[in-house]
Design a protein around this motif. Structure first.
Motif, PDB file in Angstrom:
ATOM      1  N   THR A 294       0.812  -1.215   0.000  1.00 43.88           N
ATOM      2  CA  THR A 294       0.000   0.000   0.000  1.00 43.88           C
ATOM      3  C   THR A 294       0.842   1.260   0.000  1.00 43.88           C
ATOM      4  O   THR A 294       0.337   2.333  -0.295  1.00 43.88           O
ATOM      5  CB  THR A 294      -0.911   0.046   1.246  1.00 43.88           C
ATOM      6  OG1 THR A 294      -0.086  -0.088   2.397  1.00 43.88           O
ATOM      7  CG2 THR A 294      -1.928  -1.068   1.211  1.00 43.88           C
ATOM      8  N   GLN A 295       2.122   1.165   0.353  1.00 45.13           N
ATOM      9  CA  GLN A 295       2.916   2.388   0.482  1.00 45.13           C
ATOM     10  C   GLN A 295       4.088   2.471  -0.490  1.00 45.13           C
ATOM     11  O   GLN A 295       4.959   3.310  -0.346  1.00 45.13           O
ATOM     12  CB  GLN A 295       3.442   2.488   1.918  1.00 45.13           C
ATOM     13  CG  GLN A 295       2.413   2.944   2.918  1.00 45.13           C
ATOM     14  CD  GLN A 295       2.197   4.447   2.849  1.00 45.13           C
ATOM     15  OE1 GLN A 295       3.119   5.229   3.025  1.00 45.13           O
ATOM     16  NE2 GLN A 295       0.966   4.849   2.562  1.00 45.13           N
ATOM     17  N   ILE A 302       5.191  -2.481  -6.356  1.00 45.44           N
ATOM     18  CA  ILE A 302       3.812  -2.701  -5.913  1.00 45.44           C
ATOM     19  C   ILE A 302       3.362  -4.075  -6.391  1.00 45.44           C
ATOM     20  O   ILE A 302       2.809  -4.879  -5.631  1.00 45.44           O
ATOM     21  CB  ILE A 302       2.880  -1.616  -6.485  1.00 45.44           C
ATOM     22  CG1 ILE A 302       3.297  -0.239  -5.976  1.00 45.44           C
ATOM     23  CG2 ILE A 302       1.440  -1.907  -6.111  1.00 45.44           C
ATOM     24  CD1 ILE A 302       2.524   0.898  -6.593  1.00 45.44           C
ATOM     25  N   TYR A 421      -4.716  -1.182  -2.746  1.00 43.44           N
ATOM     26  CA  TYR A 421      -3.463  -0.755  -3.383  1.00 43.44           C
ATOM     27  C   TYR A 421      -3.524  -0.823  -4.906  1.00 43.44           C
ATOM     28  O   TYR A 421      -2.865  -0.059  -5.593  1.00 43.44           O
ATOM     29  CB  TYR A 421      -2.243  -1.482  -2.809  1.00 43.44           C
ATOM     30  CG  TYR A 421      -2.134  -2.978  -3.044  1.00 43.44           C
ATOM     31  CD1 TYR A 421      -1.861  -3.497  -4.298  1.00 43.44           C
ATOM     32  CD2 TYR A 421      -2.234  -3.877  -1.982  1.00 43.44           C
ATOM     33  CE1 TYR A 421      -1.729  -4.854  -4.491  1.00 43.44           C
ATOM     34  CE2 TYR A 421      -2.101  -5.233  -2.165  1.00 43.44           C
ATOM     35  CZ  TYR A 421      -1.853  -5.726  -3.436  1.00 43.44           C
ATOM     36  OH  TYR A 421      -1.724  -7.066  -3.627  1.00 43.44           O
ATOM     37  N   ARG A 424      -5.299   2.300  -5.989  1.00 44.76           N
ATOM     38  CA  ARG A 424      -4.340   3.397  -5.848  1.00 44.76           C
ATOM     39  C   ARG A 424      -3.405   3.443  -7.057  1.00 44.76           C
ATOM     40  O   ARG A 424      -3.205   4.492  -7.667  1.00 44.76           O
ATOM     41  CB  ARG A 424      -3.544   3.187  -4.559  1.00 44.76           C
ATOM     42  CG  ARG A 424      -2.328   4.067  -4.396  1.00 44.76           C
ATOM     43  CD  ARG A 424      -1.628   3.760  -3.078  1.00 44.76           C
ATOM     44  NE  ARG A 424      -0.452   4.565  -2.861  1.00 44.76           N
ATOM     45  CZ  ARG A 424       0.794   4.138  -3.076  1.00 44.76           C
ATOM     46  NH1 ARG A 424       1.002   2.915  -3.532  1.00 44.76           N
ATOM     47  NH2 ARG A 424       1.826   4.922  -2.828  1.00 44.76           N
TER      48      ARG A 424
END
Lengths: 598, 485
Positions: A294-295, A302, A421, A424
């Motif tokens: 997620t970060q 990712i 994620y 995102r």
């Protein structure tokens, strides 16, 4: 019926590697086409095997120390290996073709394609092996080819380091694997899978021995499938060329661990203790990796953490004693994750090696085919109803719901994170305004790269439907369909997507910073410190002992002692007659003293 | 037939000394190639009895003391003659450019080879010892005259260690002779020595041999000697000389004193495992390429000792296979390190890492990658076949040893990859290679290519099809009397 087809499928890539190494190294384009031709040949053989249901292949004897120990070189052909063969050569062929475009300008193209061919050979070896030793051999070879391909751009220190890290981390797992193999061999007296399965009674009589053996075998999968705590190598492996990440570090090699566990399912399933550990290792990996994903800002990282997380699902399924559910997810994942990686590769290629999603933006308009296929892959990954991932993930969730509620809770949470994620990623990279000059000028990739995307999006989209999946493997039979599972899964999906949409729409920088996730729970730092303090210390101590104690104190001490006594004796040789006379007299007096008074 | 390896090599040595200097290397090439050919022919001949140590020649020598010129061969000794011929041929090819006193160089080199053939074929203890010592003297001159880096120290250290080992061996031989009244190995291996005698005579004899085999903690001569030696010298050291010790331990110590061996085998395994892990750990800290390879040799020889300690057919056969395998791989690594040194005049890993050698020396890089893979025990190369056989054998006797050895194998991968990366794929990027550090003449010569290809083919052939050698080694091991049954 004995058939040579599997041997041909196995050996074609090997032949291709040798031809490239020995003959066509300087003819880069020809090398590439030889490699592609070889994998296509393997694919055709695999299709024939798959549709003719071939079930036997010729075997030869490799090490024959009968009756002590013998290793046949035999291939196994059952529904499991036939479908895996089909998948590996199919995805392999698509990615080879894609590589023609992606690596077209690379100076080391011949080396790259030779490496790919070696990988295909080794991977097919794992799929086809009918015994532990052969599997272990190809297992190691896969590690070698992975090392070579991660380190393809060895001029970049990060790539060289990542290659080394991957190899050594895998070595640790492989060592446990080897001990496990030895334990199984001691217990049953055989290394051939079918014979071990027949002799399981000998092992089940000693439950703790069996558990130890099963867990050691599982160690191999922990290394190869990058499970916690040996997961650290996979994200770093993204330093390799993107097609390699797609083929080796998403679709096939990392799945080999799961495949191996399913292959020896009879062994794993016999030990409930081992199953428990395996299920939880998979769960931990799934959750941790999803949190880390997620970060991240690097598009490939990712996807790499996402791969870790999905592999966690598969291992979880193995631990819940359903090899079929694991294989089902393995297949759908191979299709959609390869698709996602190749899509990422297409972006990276057209944006001149830009990998930071915050420096992309607005790509939906500029790379329409890449965008649409990437979207298909994303929907499959997050388990959108109708897409392949929905069915396979649902199967695992249903399984967890049935067997262990805590695991189910974690699995559902992971599904939520996955949706989060991936949304995102898509929102930041494809929508909004272009945030860098390269992104503003990007255009669609050449056909040789978009065609594989389109090809892969077909199984990614519809691979989960019964009519399609049933052809490949027997679907996990859902005994009693529970309504709660799909409802919870859909709820998790919705929460993940909506929250990510709200959070990331029209952003140009990261709105939330969670250092713990971004820094991957500090595992790498921990391991570096651990290695420094153990391996480094061991090496330092051993080097110290060698230099100063063995070589310094003892060897030089002995030689020094010899030299010193020589030096002292030399003092007696004064060359003076009176002195000699005096010593002579002293000697005689001494002699008399000893003979008379003692 | 196989006895001609000794005569041919000795004749070659004499000719190399006497003929004009340009001919010396050709003489050496013919002699070593002949030896290799004979070895191949003998090992792959039909209808050979590999199981028993079969007499080839037996001529009285000093009848009063019962010494005979007695040669014999079985599968083990034929395997060892083959690796001797192979390494010697490659060593000559990699010494093609020796300019400094070539006649003497090839004379000493061939003497080492001839002595080694003699050791592997002797069936008389005294003859064995003569050949054994014959190897040591020429080694001293090879290192002291043609060596580098602290060569006098390295040469002297190696010689002293060898003589120390030789002295222990001599004591052991005397004990055997005085007790049994014969020097004939065939008779001695039937003789029942008293257990009390075996309890102390075995460690003396075994240790004497093991010093040359690089057993921990008597291994420190090996890295120093390897570093000091010229390329061919290191190749012979790794390829043959270290094997003399291990072979002697197997042929003489284990077979003469089986009961003593049983008492001490646990301790041999302990030392072997320490050697494997310890040497690998030390190699991780070295900055001289040859020191890295030198310590890796010690680590690999630890596997041989571990295999012997298992006292079962698998372990001991694996040990013999590992002697062959490490002979080939060690020689190859040293040959390539020598080729790099010849061109760059440095072996310091930090210096090499600035040179980008992978671009200027493509063939040598390729061969070194292959050799590293073989050394790490990647399947397909002989090292894997040998080490897995040893570990399987050891699993039955010393499971814990196998567990600890695994740590060693991780370390082996770590230091090999480190050395490989630093020496060939340094931290440079393509454009940033400094011009002055570019090596002018990086291309491998034909002789080097031939030598390297020969060794690569050997390790591949045995790695892909270990039955090739195991079928000949196993029967010989099975007839030995020290095995646990």
């Amino acid at each position: 019926m004995t058939s040579l087809l599997p041997w041909i499928a196995l050996l074609l890539p090997l032949a291709s590697m040798f031809v490239i190494l020995l003959a066509t190294r300087s003819l880069r384009t020809l090398s590439a086409f030889i490699s592609v031709a070889a994998v296509l040949g393997s694919f055709v053989c695999s299709c024939l095997i798959f549709f003719q249901q071939t079930s036997a292949a010729a075997a030869i004897c490799w090490i024959d120390l009968a009756p002590l120990f013998s290793v046949p070189l035999g291939l196994t052909l059952d529904p499991l290996s036939r479908s895996m063969l089909f998948m590996v050569t199919g995805v392999g062929a698509v990615i080879h073709i894609y590589s023609l475009g992606y690596m077209s300008a690379d100076a080391g193209k011949s080396r790259y394609f030779a490496g790919l061919s070696l990988f295909m050979f080794a991977m097919l070896g794992i799929v086809l092996a009918n015994n532990f030793v052969m599997m272990f051999i190809f297992w190691e070879l896969v590690g070698v080819s992975s090392y070579l391909l991660i380190g393809h751009w060895f001029e970049r220190p990060a790539a060289a380091e990542a290659a080394k890290k991957a190899f050594i981390t895998n070595r640790i797992g492989d060592f446990g694997f080897m001990l496990g193999i030895l334990m199984v061999w001691t217990g049953t007296g055989s290394l051939v899978f079918t014979e071990i399965a027949a002799g399981m009674a000998k092992l089940t009589a000693h439950p703790s021995y069996l558990t130890a053996a099963a867990l050691l075998v599982f160690c191999g999968a922990v290394g190869k499938s990058a499970q916690f705590p040996l997961h650290v190598w996979l994200p770093d492996a993204m330093e390799g060329p993107t097609p390699v990440s797609a083929l080796i570090h998403a679709a096939t090699m990392v799945a080999a661990g799961v495949y191996m566990l399913v292959r020896v399912g009879f062994l794993i399933d016999a030990s409930s203790g081992a199953l428990h550990v395996i299920a939880w290792i998979g769960t931990i990996t799934a959750v941790l990796a999803a949190l880390m994903a997620t970060q991240q800002n690097d598009i490939k990282r990712i996807l790499a953490y996402s791969t870790l997380s999905q592999l966690g699902y598969m291992v979880m399924a193995v631990g819940l004693a359903s090899g079929q559910a694991a294989m089902f997810h393995l297949f759908t994942h191979a299709a959609f994750k390869a698709l996602l990686f190749l899509g990422a590769g297409s972006i990276i290629y057209m944006l001149h090696h830009e990998q930071d999603i915050w420096r992309m933006g607005g790509l939906a308009k500029r790379l329409p085919i890449t965008f649409l296929t990437f979207l298909v892959g994303t929907l499959a990954l997050i388990g959108f109803p109708g897409f392949s991932g929905f069915f396979s993930k649902d199967a695992i969730l249903a399984l967890a719901y049935e067997r262990s509620l805590p695991i189910f809770a974690f699995a559902a949470f992971t599904a939520l994170l996955t949706a989060f994620y991936m949304t995102r990623l898509v929102v930041v990279a494809f929508f909004g305004d272009a945030r860098s000059p390269h992104a503003a000028r990007g255009a669609e990739s050449p056909i040789v790269m978009t065609l594989p995307l389109i090809l892969l999006s077909v199984p990614a989209a519809i691979g989960g439907f019964g009519f399609f999946a049933r052809n490949f493997l027997s679907l996990p039979n859902e005994t009693k369909p529970v309504v709660a599972v799909p409802v919870i899964a859909l709820l998790a999906l919705l929460i993940g997507v909506v929250s990510a949409l709200l959070l990331y729409r029209n952003r140009t920088t990261e709105p939330v910073e969670i250092e713990l996730f971004r820094n991957r729970f500090y595992f790498d730092e921990l391991y570096t410190a651990l290695i420094k303090s153990t391996q480094g210390l061991l090496a330092a101590i051993a080097a110290f002992i060698d230099r100063w104690i063995l070589d310094g104190a003892i060897v030089r001490g002995l030689s020094g002692g010899t030299w010193g006594s020589g030096f002292l004796l030399r003092l007696l040789q004064v060359g003076n007659l009176q002195a000699y006379g005096f010593l002579f007299g002293l000697g005689i007096i001494g002699l008399i003293y000893f003979t008379v008074f003692h | 037939m196989i006895a001609w390896t000794i005569y041919l090599t000795l004749a070659g040595a004499l000719l190399a000394l006497l003929l004009p200097r340009i001919l010396a290397r050709w003489v050496a090439l013919v002699a070593t190639a002949g030896g290799f050919g004979l070895g191949l022919a003998a090992l792959f001949a039909q209808h050979t009895d590999f199981a028993h140590f079969t007499t080839i020649v037996r001529v009285p020598w000093v009848p009063a003391l019962g010494m005979n010129y007695h040669l014999a061969a079985d599968g083990i000794s034929l395997t060892m003659t083959l690796v001797t011929g192979l390494t010697a041929l490659a060593a000559v090819l990699f010494s093609w450019k020796v300019e400094n006193r070539p006649n003497e160089f090839f004379f000493w080199l061939l003497l080492v080879v001839a002595g080694s053939y003699g050791v592997f074929l002797s069936a008389d203890l005294f003859l064995f010892f003569v050949f054994y010592e014959l190897v040591i003297v020429p080694k001293y001159f090879l290192i002291a005259i043609w060596g580098s880096t602290n060569k006098e120290y390295g040469a002297m250290k190696l010689t002293l260690y060898s003589f120390l080992g030789g002295a222990l061996v001599f004591i052991g031989i005397l004990v055997a002779y005085v007790t049994a009244g014969t020097l004939d190995l065939l008779q001695l291996t039937q003789f029942q020595f008293a257990p009390q005698l075996q309890a102390w005579a075995f460690p003396v004899l075994f240790l004497g041999f093991a010093v040359l085999g690089g057993i921990w903690p008597f291994h420190t001569w090996a890295p120093t000697g390897h570093v000091a030696a010229p390329t061919a010298g290191s190749m012979l050291l790794a390829g043959i000389v270290m094997k003399l010790g291990a072979y002697g331990a197997l042929r003489v110590a284990l077979n003469l004193f089986p009961l003593g061996f049983q008492m001490w085998s646990k301790w041999i395994a302990v030392l072997a495992v320490i050697g494997i892990v310890y040497a690998a750990a030390v190699a991780l800290r070295q900055n001289d390429l040859k020191f890295v390879i030198g310590y890796s040799s010690v680590s690999h020889m630890g596997f041989v000792l571990l295999g012997l300690a298992t006292a079962n057919v698998l372990g001991v056969s694996g040990a013999v296979l590992q002697m062959f395998s490490h002979g080939v791989i060690g020689a190859l690594l040293f040959a390539l390190a020598g080729a790099v040194y010849y061109r760059t005049h440095t072996r310091n890993l930090n210096d090499l890492s600035l040179m980008g050698l992978s671009r200027t020396m493509p063939f040598i890089t390729f061969a070194f990658v292959v050799a590293s893979a073989a050394s790490m025990g990647i399947p397909g190369f002989s090292g894997f076949a040998a080490e897995i056989t040893i570990l399987i054998g050891a699993w039955k006797t010393f499971p814990l040893a196998v567990g600890i050895t695994g740590l060693g194998m991780v370390l082996v991968a770590a230091f090999t990859l480190r050395a490989l990366k630093k020496s060939f794929f340094g931290d440079q990027t393509g454009g940033r290679v400094r011009q002055e550090t570019r090596v002018p003449n990086g291309a491998a010569t034909l002789a080097e290519k031939l030598g390297a290809s020969l060794l690569i083919c050997a390790t591949l052939a045995v790695g892909l099809y270990p039955k090739l050698l195991l079928d000949r080694i196993m029967p010989a091991v099975e007839t030995m009397r020290f095995l646990h049954r």
